[in-house]
Design a protein around this motif. Structure first.
Motif, PDB file in Angstrom:
ATOM      1  N   LYS A   1      82.338 -30.244  29.225  1.00  0.00           N
ATOM      2  CA  LYS A   1      82.274 -31.330  29.839  1.00  0.00           C
ATOM      3  C   LYS A   1      80.674 -31.889  29.551  1.00  0.00           C
ATOM      4  CE  LYS A   1      85.944 -30.906  33.167  1.00  0.00           C
ATOM      5  NZ  LYS A   1      86.238 -30.911  35.197  1.00  0.00           N
TER       6      LYS A   1
ATOM      7  N   ARG B   1      77.506 -30.833  29.511  1.00  0.00           N
ATOM      8  CA  ARG B   1      76.343 -30.349  30.243  1.00  0.00           C
ATOM      9  C   ARG B   1      76.301 -29.040  30.269  1.00  0.00           C
ATOM     10  NH1 ARG B   1      77.156 -33.412  36.011  1.00  0.00           N
ATOM     11  NH2 ARG B   1      76.883 -35.666  35.720  1.00  0.00           N
TER      12      ARG B   1
ATOM     13  N   SER C   1      79.860 -25.428  33.600  1.00  0.00           N
ATOM     14  CA  SER C   1      82.009 -25.619  34.456  1.00  0.00           C
ATOM     15  C   SER C   1      81.125 -25.819  35.983  1.00  0.00           C
ATOM     16  CB  SER C   1      81.918 -25.545  33.668  1.00  0.00           C
ATOM     17  OG  SER C   1      82.410 -23.756  34.142  1.00  0.00           O
ATOM     18  N   GLN C   2      81.780 -27.562  35.887  1.00  0.00           N
ATOM     19  CA  GLN C   2      82.229 -27.769  37.515  1.00  0.00           C
ATOM     20  C   GLN C   2      83.387 -27.028  37.840  1.00  0.00           C
ATOM     21  OE1 GLN C   2      82.113 -31.548  34.981  1.00  0.00           O
ATOM     22  NE2 GLN C   2      80.679 -32.327  36.982  1.00  0.00           N
TER      23      GLN C   2
ATOM     24  N   TYR D   1      77.337 -30.332  40.268  1.00  0.00           N
ATOM     25  CA  TYR D   1      76.263 -31.183  39.735  1.00  0.00           C
ATOM     26  C   TYR D   1      76.479 -32.334  40.776  1.00  0.00           C
ATOM     27  CZ  TYR D   1      76.585 -29.287  34.557  1.00  0.00           C
ATOM     28  OH  TYR D   1      76.240 -28.507  33.363  1.00  0.00           O
TER      29      TYR D   1
ATOM     30  N   ASP E   1      78.500 -38.193  40.589  1.00  0.00           N
ATOM     31  CA  ASP E   1      78.683 -38.546  39.017  1.00  0.00           C
ATOM     32  C   ASP E   1      80.203 -39.555  38.949  1.00  0.00           C
ATOM     33  OD1 ASP E   1      79.075 -38.883  36.307  1.00  0.00           O
ATOM     34  OD2 ASP E   1      77.697 -37.759  36.032  1.00  0.00           O
TER      35      ASP E   1
ATOM     36  N   GLU F   1      81.327 -40.498  35.784  1.00  0.00           N
ATOM     37  CA  GLU F   1      82.317 -40.275  34.311  1.00  0.00           C
ATOM     38  C   GLU F   1      82.162 -38.728  34.587  1.00  0.00           C
ATOM     39  OE1 GLU F   1      79.277 -40.982  31.206  1.00  0.00           O
ATOM     40  OE2 GLU F   1      79.245 -43.370  32.384  1.00  0.00           O
ATOM     41  N   LYS F   2      81.856 -37.746  35.358  1.00  0.00           N
ATOM     42  CA  LYS F   2      82.254 -36.481  35.280  1.00  0.00           C
ATOM     43  C   LYS F   2      82.244 -36.201  36.420  1.00  0.00           C
ATOM     44  CE  LYS F   2      79.410 -35.862  30.670  1.00  0.00           C
ATOM     45  NZ  LYS F   2      78.539 -35.001  29.886  1.00  0.00           N
TER      46      LYS F   2
ATOM     47  N   ASN G   1      82.821 -33.916  40.672  1.00  0.00           N
ATOM     48  CA  ASN G   1      83.467 -32.629  40.329  1.00  0.00           C
ATOM     49  C   ASN G   1      84.603 -32.632  41.262  1.00  0.00           C
ATOM     50  OD1 ASN G   1      79.737 -31.853  39.960  1.00  0.00           O
ATOM     51  ND2 ASN G   1      79.884 -32.870  41.933  1.00  0.00           N
TER      52      ASN G   1
ATOM     53  N   ASN H   1      69.998 -34.385  37.861  1.00  0.00           N
ATOM     54  CA  ASN H   1      71.136 -33.068  36.689  1.00  0.00           C
ATOM     55  C   ASN H   1      71.384 -31.544  36.996  1.00  0.00           C
ATOM     56  OD1 ASN H   1      73.070 -33.315  34.597  1.00  0.00           O
ATOM     57  ND2 ASN H   1      71.130 -32.016  32.819  1.00  0.00           N
TER      58      ASN H   1
END
Length: 346
Positions: free
Chosen positions: A84, A86, A89-90, A114, A118, A120-121, A123, A175
């Protein structure tokens, strides 16, 4: 490093204490210096009254126990992925599901998140009432810890003659990463071939670790031996991450640590064959993904040259996480490593 049980206790409430004229009190200035010296000497400290509502922390431990008690197939619905972008992992992660060699993987599982706004990504969350409550409490915890990291960064910046806001924009993306950790009950003999968390340094800026009554955290001392860091009431454990150490040109070390079985009791045959569950909540403060990290000019001179090459924060963290959580051990020590103490890879 001295015995980790003797780590200094920093009173967070004192760090920004001001008088009627808005000036920092002598107690505040002393505590800020105390913080810097502790991190300079050990990379670790206890942070008392750590700026986070204790009721929220208690609720998070209750949420964690309920989450990890769910059937594996339920948790696997939100299994985290390592791709993902960063690093950590979420969602749900279990080294048994990720490591190349599950027989030597860490004895733990965790839920990670995170920043929760967010788009775009996003949780990953389970869709039930308990998970919604857990989400709300984790978001509050996230925001509180971000504020704590800002204050700590202000303090260490000022101690080397930098403006207090020097690092603030460096973490503006928020972040950061939260890991709700569960170390399941296991037979004591399991630790002959595995540990609960392999030896590692933390990768980013600063870490705040909140633990239940279970023991097992160890820090590598200058003697080359690991020593236990016992839990202290109303304290989080604070430590320096690799990238902050780079900014400080190694003045603040990122110290190796691990999680193993708790100290053996001496109560006859009750030296339990089964080691009980342990829970912890870690807030990993991280820099902006695209931030170029290199020693600060103020800490580089002809007599103290730069000890590290420049790295991009996000790329560096991804590499470290993949190595630890997939390969099962930390990166091999390299020239200019952030860690002051040479470690033995797991």
């Amino acid at each position: 490093m001295a015995n980790p049980s003797d780590l200094p206790v920093i009173n967070f409430n004192s760090l920004n204490e001001k008088d009627a004229q808005g000036q920092r009190t002598s107690a505040s200035l002393s505590e800020r210096r105390h913080l810097f010296l502790s991190l300079r000497d050990t990379g670790f400290a206890y942070l008392k009254h750590p700026g986070v509502n204790q009721t929220t922390v208690d609720e998070l431990f209750s949420h964690s126990r309920r989450f990890f008690a769910k059937p594996l197939e339920e948790k696997m619905k939100i299994l985290g992925k390592m791709d993902k972008g960063r690093g950590p992992s979420q969602g749900y992660s279990n080294p048994l599901q990720l490591a190349h060699n599950p027989k030597t993987s860490d004895l733990k599982e965790f839920f990670g998140m995170y920043r929760d706004d967010d788009i775009e990504k996003p949780n990953q969350w389970l869709e039930d009432t308990e998970s919604r409550a857990m989400r709300a409490d984790l978001v509050r915890f996230f925001d509180s810890c971000h504020g704590v990291i800002l204050e700590l960064l202000s303090a260490v910046a000022e101690e080397v003659g930098l403006p207090p806001e020097t690092f603030h924009s460096f973490i503006g993306e928020k972040n950061h990463f939260i890991a709700c950790l569960h170390y399941p009950a296991t037979e004591r003999e399991s630790f002959q071939t595995r540990v609960r968390s392999a030896p590692h340094t933390d990768y980013g800026c600063m870490t705040l670790l909140f633990s239940d009554s279970g023991e097992g955290l160890q820090v590598l001392c200058n003697t080359g031996e690991y020593e236990y860091v016992p839990r202290k009431e109303d304290c989080a454990v604070l430590n320096v991450g690799d990238l902050l150490s780079r900014f400080f040109n190694g003045v603040l070390p990122s110290t190796m640590h691990r999680v193993v079985e708790p100290p053996a009791t001496r109560s006859g045959d009750s030296q339990a064959e089964i080691v009980p569950d342990r829970y912890a909540i870690a807030f990993f403060g991280h820099f902006n993904l695209d931030l170029l990290v290199k020693p600060l000019d103020a800490l580089v001179s002809a007599t103290n040259p730069a000890k590290f090459e420049s790295v991009v924060a996000g790329e560096r963290v991804k590499a470290r996480v993949k190595q630890l959580h997939v390969a099962g051990h930390s990166l091999k020590e390299e020239k200019g490593s952030e860690s002051r103490v040479t470690s033995v890879s797991a």
